[in-house]
Design a protein around this motif. Structure first.
Motif, PDB file in Angstrom:
ATOM      1  N   LYS A   1       0.828  -1.216   0.000  1.00 52.38           N
ATOM      2  CA  LYS A   1       0.000   0.000   0.000  1.00 52.38           C
ATOM      3  C   LYS A   1       0.863   1.267   0.000  1.00 52.38           C
ATOM      4  N   PRO A   2       1.742   1.437  -0.976  1.00 52.42           N
ATOM      5  CA  PRO A   2       2.651   2.596  -0.950  1.00 52.42           C
ATOM      6  C   PRO A   2       1.931   3.937  -0.959  1.00 52.42           C
ATOM      7  N   GLU A   3       0.781   4.016  -1.597  1.00 51.52           N
ATOM      8  CA  GLU A   3       0.052   5.289  -1.667  1.00 51.52           C
ATOM      9  C   GLU A   3      -0.421   5.738  -0.286  1.00 51.52           C
ATOM     10  N   TYR A   4      -0.809   4.794   0.554  1.00 51.39           N
ATOM     11  CA  TYR A   4      -1.205   5.142   1.916  1.00 51.39           C
ATOM     12  C   TYR A   4      -0.027   5.757   2.656  1.00 51.39           C
ATOM     13  N   TYR A   5       1.105   5.099   2.611  1.00 49.99           N
ATOM     14  CA  TYR A   5       2.267   5.555   3.363  1.00 49.99           C
ATOM     15  C   TYR A   5       2.810   6.877   2.839  1.00 49.99           C
ATOM     16  N   GLN A   6       2.744   7.105   1.548  1.00 52.37           N
ATOM     17  CA  GLN A   6       3.226   8.374   0.991  1.00 52.37           C
ATOM     18  C   GLN A   6       2.338   9.545   1.415  1.00 52.37           C
ATOM     19  N   ALA A   7       1.116   9.255   1.859  1.00 52.63           N
ATOM     20  CA  ALA A   7       0.230  10.307   2.357  1.00 52.63           C
ATOM     21  C   ALA A   7       0.623  10.779   3.751  1.00 52.63           C
TER      22      ALA A   7
ATOM     23  N   ALA B   1       6.829  10.837   3.531  1.00 50.64           N
ATOM     24  CA  ALA B   1       7.170  11.746   2.440  1.00 50.64           C
ATOM     25  C   ALA B   1       8.493  12.474   2.702  1.00 50.64           C
TER      26      ALA B   1
END
Length: 153
Positions: A66-72, A77
């Motif tokens: 779930k990279p998109e979750y963590y980049q949020a 970031a």
């Protein structure tokens, strides 16, 4: 082993250095243990996250899924995800908790810890409390204390 959702309401190394523990904004269900829902973690949006080296593989696997979750998350970031050494294995290892506190202090308050080398300080602590320097063994098992987690590269 626990994932990113597991934390402590009372995390001694962070308390010792007077750090702001966002877990205190979440109700503890059992003693000091807190499970933070991922949606709540997004709302808390910590600037810095410390991950226990014992559960690092669980977090790394979740990041891969779930990279998109963590980049949020701001901490991800900004690459402010740091790995600490586990100090609760069957019992609390005060020596490792102390070494974590110094590493966290160096990361959160660099001006206040300019004279501290966390690796050297770890061996001083281990020598005093265990009778010999064991940091290199901990480093071999969990990596350097306070390093940026590899999955944020």
């Amino acid at each position: 082993m626990q994932g990113i959702e597991s934390t402590q309401y009372h995390y001694p190394p962070l308390e010792w250095i007077h750090g702001d523990n966002l877990a205190r904004r979440v109700e503890a269900r059992s003693g000091s243990h807190v499970v933070v829902a991922k949606e709540r973690l997004l709302k808390l949006d910590p600037q810095t996250i410390f991950i226990d080296g014992g559960g690092l593989s669980l977090v790394a696997g979740d990041v891969a899924r779930k990279p998109e979750y963590y980049q949020a998350l701001t901490a991800f970031a900004k690459r402010r995800i740091f790995v600490l050494h586990p100090f609760n294995w069957y019992t609390t290892n005060i020596d490792t908790a102390l070494t974590n506190a110094y590493a966290m202090g160096k990361i959160l308050y660099p001006k206040g810890f300019t004279d501290i080398d966390p690796e050297r300080k770890a061996d001083e602590i281990y020598t005093q409390l265990v009778g010999r320097p064991v940091y290199e063994k901990m480093k071999a098992d969990y990596g350097p204390i306070g390093r940026v987690a590899g999955f944020v590269d």
